[in-house]
Each structure stands twice: as structure tokens, then as C-alpha cells.
Design an enzyme around this catalytic site. Sequence first.
Site, PDB file in Angstrom:
ATOM      1  N   LYS A  32       0.865  -1.180   0.000  1.00 49.54           N
ATOM      2  CA  LYS A  32       0.000   0.000   0.000  1.00 49.54           C
ATOM      3  C   LYS A  32       0.899   1.227   0.000  1.00 49.54           C
ATOM      4  O   LYS A  32       1.774   1.369   0.840  1.00 49.54           O
ATOM      5  CB  LYS A  32      -0.864  -0.019   1.271  1.00 49.54           C
ATOM      6  CG  LYS A  32      -1.657   1.262   1.545  1.00 49.54           C
ATOM      7  CD  LYS A  32      -2.944   1.297   0.759  1.00 49.54           C
ATOM      8  CE  LYS A  32      -3.820   2.474   1.199  1.00 49.54           C
ATOM      9  NZ  LYS A  32      -4.470   2.221   2.490  1.00 49.54           N
ATOM     10  N   ILE A  33       0.657   2.102  -0.975  1.00 50.65           N
ATOM     11  CA  ILE A  33       1.419   3.342  -1.087  1.00 50.65           C
ATOM     12  C   ILE A  33       0.436   4.486  -1.310  1.00 50.65           C
ATOM     13  O   ILE A  33      -0.768   4.271  -1.471  1.00 50.65           O
ATOM     14  CB  ILE A  33       2.422   3.298  -2.253  1.00 50.65           C
ATOM     15  CG1 ILE A  33       1.683   3.143  -3.591  1.00 50.65           C
ATOM     16  CG2 ILE A  33       3.445   2.184  -2.050  1.00 50.65           C
ATOM     17  CD1 ILE A  33       2.535   3.360  -4.812  1.00 50.65           C
ATOM     18  N   SER A  34       0.943   5.681  -1.349  1.00 50.04           N
ATOM     19  CA  SER A  34       0.141   6.811  -1.764  1.00 50.04           C
ATOM     20  C   SER A  34       0.041   6.821  -3.289  1.00 50.04           C
ATOM     21  O   SER A  34       0.983   6.444  -3.992  1.00 50.04           O
ATOM     22  CB  SER A  34       0.780   8.107  -1.284  1.00 50.04           C
ATOM     23  OG  SER A  34       0.138   9.214  -1.879  1.00 50.04           O
TER      24      SER A  34
ATOM     25  N   ALA B 234      -1.622  13.712   0.112  1.00 51.32           N
ATOM     26  CA  ALA B 234      -1.825  14.877   0.971  1.00 51.32           C
ATOM     27  C   ALA B 234      -0.848  15.988   0.604  1.00 51.32           C
ATOM     28  O   ALA B 234      -1.223  17.164   0.510  1.00 51.32           O
ATOM     29  CB  ALA B 234      -1.657  14.476   2.433  1.00 51.32           C
TER      30      ALA B 234
ATOM     31  N   HIS C 181      -5.678  10.708   7.935  1.00 49.17           N
ATOM     32  CA  HIS C 181      -6.274   9.619   8.702  1.00 49.17           C
ATOM     33  C   HIS C 181      -7.147  10.114   9.852  1.00 49.17           C
ATOM     34  O   HIS C 181      -7.890  11.086   9.708  1.00 49.17           O
ATOM     35  CB  HIS C 181      -5.185   8.660   9.197  1.00 49.17           C
ATOM     36  CG  HIS C 181      -4.371   8.041   8.106  1.00 49.17           C
ATOM     37  ND1 HIS C 181      -4.897   7.658   6.905  1.00 49.17           N
ATOM     38  CD2 HIS C 181      -3.045   7.745   8.039  1.00 49.17           C
ATOM     39  CE1 HIS C 181      -3.952   7.141   6.137  1.00 49.17           C
ATOM     40  NE2 HIS C 181      -2.817   7.191   6.803  1.00 49.17           N
TER      41      HIS C 181
END
Length: 281
Positions: free
Chosen positions: A53-55, A113, A156
Site C-alpha cells: 500500500k502506497i500513496s 496529501a 487519517h
Amino acid sequence: MKIAYSPCPNDTFVFHALVHGFIPDTPKFEVTYADIDVTNHLAASSGELDILKISYAALPWMLPEYKLIPCGGALGRGCGPLVLRAGAEDSAPADAAALSGKRIAVPSERSTAYLLFRLWAARHVPGGVGEILVMPFHEIMPAVRDGRIDAGLVIHEARFTYRNYGLSQVVDLGSWWEGDTGLPIPLGAIVARRSLDLERIREWIQASVAYAWKQPEASRSYVMEHAQEMDPQVARAHIELYVNEFTAELGNDGFAAVTTLLERAIGEGLVPAMNLADLRP
């Protein structure tokens, strides 16, 4: 098979069934838990991870070794990152121009973000911001509260808890993005090594998501064991916000959101150029 994702409630909720052997005909998984700034660099540094899982913002650095898996990630509406400053929300109104030349903490420079922040600041902060400091996201709000930095970019569950630190919003970047584009916010992506059976991995992850929704209580102890915010209500709110229809299938709106974000970021020189058509299966 080696997999890496964050200890956040949405990730542990989604992958609980897969890594605990509840999905038929899957291999045994060796799990690495790491915050987003770590996972965004893990594949390049270790060369050993199969799925992670990455951005979405880190995708240009992951290709061509890895391929986007169009499920299992975090993308939605009303779930964007916030820019926070010290002071309660009933104090003087926030002014984006006040960020000009200021020290800003961010959870990663390869995060959605961060891209949203830079795209927004380019339009709204005269002269741009000052020094950018990368911090683990759970350290950012205390740093803003204590005056060690001028403002912080948070993700988050921080959107549920920032008032507890005496902080207030400068901007909700998700609301800005949705209003500007009409698209959902692309946050976390699942990628897998191209040499693997990618369609099979997609089926495994979709089965794990379906299991999580069908038996939401089954993962409770696993989720809480790894959650950095230990309040069960906050963990549940986190899951409800970040696990949605886009987690099961990215779909056309999801792909449009991802390509729009990366196209704008490429245009601003924030990420390397890439073939955006390669994002689709």
C-alpha cells in the site's frame, strides 16, 4: 508472499482476511507494517516486496516495476487531509496567506496529501510556504500545538481528533479538491510486482474486502492491536470513512481522480512524468 501496509484501521480491516488465511487458495503472507512515508520508499529500497500500500502520489516512482491494482486502496469523498494551525476554531479565522514563508510539517513528500497541499498553496499562499519538514503523522499535531512548527498537514484519524489538541483548520484539502474537480480524493493505492499474476491478486483483495464487510467484527482485535488511535469509536469512524465502494473497485471515477491528480502534479513538476494510460489494467 511479502506484503506491506500501514497499521491504520482501514488497512488492517481490508487485509485481515487475506493475511490470516481466510481467503481460499492464497499463499502465506509475511506482513510488514509501516507508516506511509516508509511504504512509499520500501519497494525501491528493499526490492523484495510483492504487494504494498502506497500513496497514489508515489506511483510515478513505482513504475515500471509495479502495477496499480484497482481495489483495496483508499479513495473517497469527505476524507481529505487537513492543514491545521494552533488555536481553537472559535478564535480568529484562519488565513491562507498567513502560511507564506512558514514551517509546515507533512507526513510524506510522496503522498497525495502533500500533492494536494502544494497544488492548493500554489493558488492560495502568496509567495509560497517556507520550510517543509517530514514527520510521522501522529507527531504532527503535538508539534503544532507546542509551537515547534507553524502548521501541519494531517491525514487519517487526525480529522476526528485535532480539536483535542487545541487546533483548528486552515483548509480541508479534500473539500477544496472535490469542489475544484468534482472528483473523489485518491489517497492510498495498492500495487503489486508486475511479474506476478495481477488478476489473481485483484481477486484475492476483492475477496478480502467482501469478507471484511460481511463479517466486520471478525477483524476487531486485529485492527485494535495495530491502531495508533486506540479509541474503538475513532477506529470504527476511520474504517467507515476510508473503506467504501472505491475500495472494492476503483471504477471510472476513481481512475479519473487518480489521473487528474497526477496530471496536475506532473504539470507543476512535483512528480516525474509518466504514461498515465498505464494506470489502467
